[in-house]
Design a protein around this motif. Sequence first.
Motif, PDB file in Angstrom:
ATOM      1  N   THR A  48     -14.257  -6.599  -2.620  1.00  0.00           N
ATOM      2  CA  THR A  48     -13.243  -5.870  -3.060  1.00  0.00           C
ATOM      3  C   THR A  48     -12.153  -6.980  -3.872  1.00  0.00           C
ATOM      4  O   THR A  48     -12.489  -8.351  -3.780  1.00  0.00           O
ATOM      5  N   ALA A 403     -13.455   4.181  -1.300  1.00  0.00           N
ATOM      6  CA  ALA A 403     -11.818   4.045  -0.769  1.00  0.00           C
ATOM      7  C   ALA A 403     -11.432   2.761  -0.581  1.00  0.00           C
ATOM      8  O   ALA A 403     -10.264   2.559  -0.977  1.00  0.00           O
ATOM      9  N   LEU A 404     -12.213   1.763  -0.019  1.00  0.00           N
ATOM     10  CA  LEU A 404     -11.888   0.476   0.376  1.00  0.00           C
ATOM     11  C   LEU A 404     -11.695  -0.268  -0.998  1.00  0.00           C
ATOM     12  O   LEU A 404     -11.003  -1.059  -1.020  1.00  0.00           O
ATOM     13  N   ASN A 406     -10.691   1.027  -3.959  1.00  0.00           N
ATOM     14  CA  ASN A 406      -9.589   1.444  -4.419  1.00  0.00           C
ATOM     15  C   ASN A 406      -8.336   1.180  -3.587  1.00  0.00           C
ATOM     16  O   ASN A 406      -7.534   0.848  -4.195  1.00  0.00           O
ATOM     17  N   ASP A 407      -8.379   0.974  -2.250  1.00  0.00           N
ATOM     18  CA  ASP A 407      -7.355   0.597  -1.317  1.00  0.00           C
ATOM     19  C   ASP A 407      -6.979  -0.735  -1.854  1.00  0.00           C
ATOM     20  O   ASP A 407      -5.781  -1.111  -1.551  1.00  0.00           O
ATOM     21  N   THR A 410      -4.824  -0.938  -4.710  1.00  0.00           N
ATOM     22  CA  THR A 410      -3.614  -0.106  -4.487  1.00  0.00           C
ATOM     23  C   THR A 410      -2.980  -1.083  -3.824  1.00  0.00           C
ATOM     24  O   THR A 410      -1.564  -1.318  -4.017  1.00  0.00           O
ATOM     25  N   LEU A 411      -3.201  -1.873  -2.739  1.00  0.00           N
ATOM     26  CA  LEU A 411      -2.475  -2.642  -2.014  1.00  0.00           C
ATOM     27  C   LEU A 411      -2.052  -3.993  -2.692  1.00  0.00           C
ATOM     28  O   LEU A 411      -1.067  -4.508  -2.639  1.00  0.00           O
ATOM     29  N   ALA A 459      -0.103   1.417   1.956  1.00  0.00           N
ATOM     30  CA  ALA A 459      -1.200   1.146   1.307  1.00  0.00           C
ATOM     31  C   ALA A 459      -1.907   0.174   2.343  1.00  0.00           C
ATOM     32  O   ALA A 459      -3.374   0.196   2.458  1.00  0.00           O
ATOM     33  N   GLN A 462      -3.440   2.459   5.042  1.00  0.00           N
ATOM     34  CA  GLN A 462      -4.525   3.388   4.648  1.00  0.00           C
ATOM     35  C   GLN A 462      -5.810   2.573   4.315  1.00  0.00           C
ATOM     36  O   GLN A 462      -7.047   2.925   4.671  1.00  0.00           O
ATOM     37  N   ARG A 463      -5.783   1.092   3.888  1.00  0.00           N
ATOM     38  CA  ARG A 463      -6.864   0.330   3.917  1.00  0.00           C
ATOM     39  C   ARG A 463      -7.591   0.026   5.190  1.00  0.00           C
ATOM     40  O   ARG A 463      -8.679  -0.079   5.504  1.00  0.00           O
ATOM     41  N   ASP A 466      -9.167   3.504   6.303  1.00  0.00           N
ATOM     42  CA  ASP A 466     -10.501   3.569   5.610  1.00  0.00           C
ATOM     43  C   ASP A 466     -11.822   2.542   6.048  1.00  0.00           C
ATOM     44  O   ASP A 466     -12.703   2.790   5.980  1.00  0.00           O
TER      45      ASP A 466
END
Length: 488
Positions: A48, A403-404, A406-407, A410-411, A459, A462-463, A466
Amino acid sequence: MMSFDYKTSVMAVAVAIALTACTFGPNGAPPAMPSPAHYGAGAQPAKTVAAGGVAQQFDIGAVGVPQWWQLYRSDALSALVEEGLRNSPTLGAAQRTLAAAQQELRAQVGASTLPSIDAAAQVDRGRTPLVPGIGPSEVRYNFFAGQVLASYTFDLFGATRSANAASAARVDVQAYQLEAARRALAANIVGTTISVAALDRQIALTERLVAVARTAADEDQHRYTLGSVSRAQALASTQDAASAAASLPALRQQRATAIHALAVLMGRTPDNAPAVPALDSLTLPEHVPVVVPSDLLRSRPDIQAADAAVKAAAADVGAATAQLFPSLSLTASMGRGGFSWPAVLSGAGGLWAIGASLSQPIFHGGALLAHRKASIDAYDAAVLNYKSTVLSAFQNVADSLAALDNDAQTLASTEAAAQAAQAGFDDTASRRRMGSLPSTAEHASEQRFLNARIGAVRAASQRMNDTVALFQAMGELPPGQPQTASSQ
């Protein structure tokens, strides 16, 4: 001599049929499933983007981690998980239910595959009336008997073998479901702990946000009284402070609900909820395993349970088919009996019997054929359910990986916003101290900074959550799989 030859021939035929008996149902192998090159619609990235100081690495082809929660490097978090796995009544009930099913299976196999031997004793006192006028009017007597009884039913066409295989596979289903429950419990404890820690941080930031908003509202109200600001501005500041304060009860309610749930997951009462580690004390795992699709079929307990259900349904077809064929049973008894103890103990008191019975279903109103068709339909349903479970597992992994990725993005964006807001606040506060800006500018800048920090906390949590979902989705390869009935 002829009787002996006849019995020997019957036994020889029975043994020959039993040895050549075939399987009347499917072999129970799960259907072939595709093995995609990657889980999602696009190719899987190697890592990521960097966010929170961590760029998570996707280790393609790695195996699932048994105690993955330890990768968060928090002794307090590990202690919560271990206590939950040890004390959860729901998990304990599932374990005892599995143990009971395993014992019932042992009882079924022993009763159906081995001869049954029983001892029986009989003592009777009887009266038999005789013809009136001729001798005594009645005869009273005692009868004593003791016997050992044995019986055995030959599994000529595999009905018993198939029924036992179906029961064993269903115990395997329970074993895999227990493993899935254990992994889900660990994931729920970790996820709930992260949520509580994030809510603690959000509540602290929101409390400061409310305090700043109220200070700004009070100052604007004072300025309005002096005539330096409009009534509209004073009312807007009051509205902002009230809106900020209104968000606090909802956060506190979320926190109370989450901490109560965490206590129950761990086998505690809600009033004895545990202390939760701070969000900053949890380390996001840098390396996450990505099991290849072919290994995922063996690592996920839900897929293994669906596989065992297919085997059980296939064995049911074999058992239903075998019910259409003959059944052979042997019985034997040996003992002593007589009307007095001397007679019982004498040579004349010996009792014995041996017999064989052969039955062939002829007409049962179509029940046997209907039962077989129902078993075939149930097998087809189990196969389709297996396919659905595998596809859902692939989707679960694909969603978690996306999700990871995108997380992290986002973070990274929320952190950039928070850093800019903090720099702006520091600059505004410095200029305020030098007297070049009014206090209202400082309050507004701090509110923007606090809101940005709250977004970054959400954020980050959420990371982390996920990442929990991905660890659970990966499952666990042998030897970490549960011991099943078929392997015992």
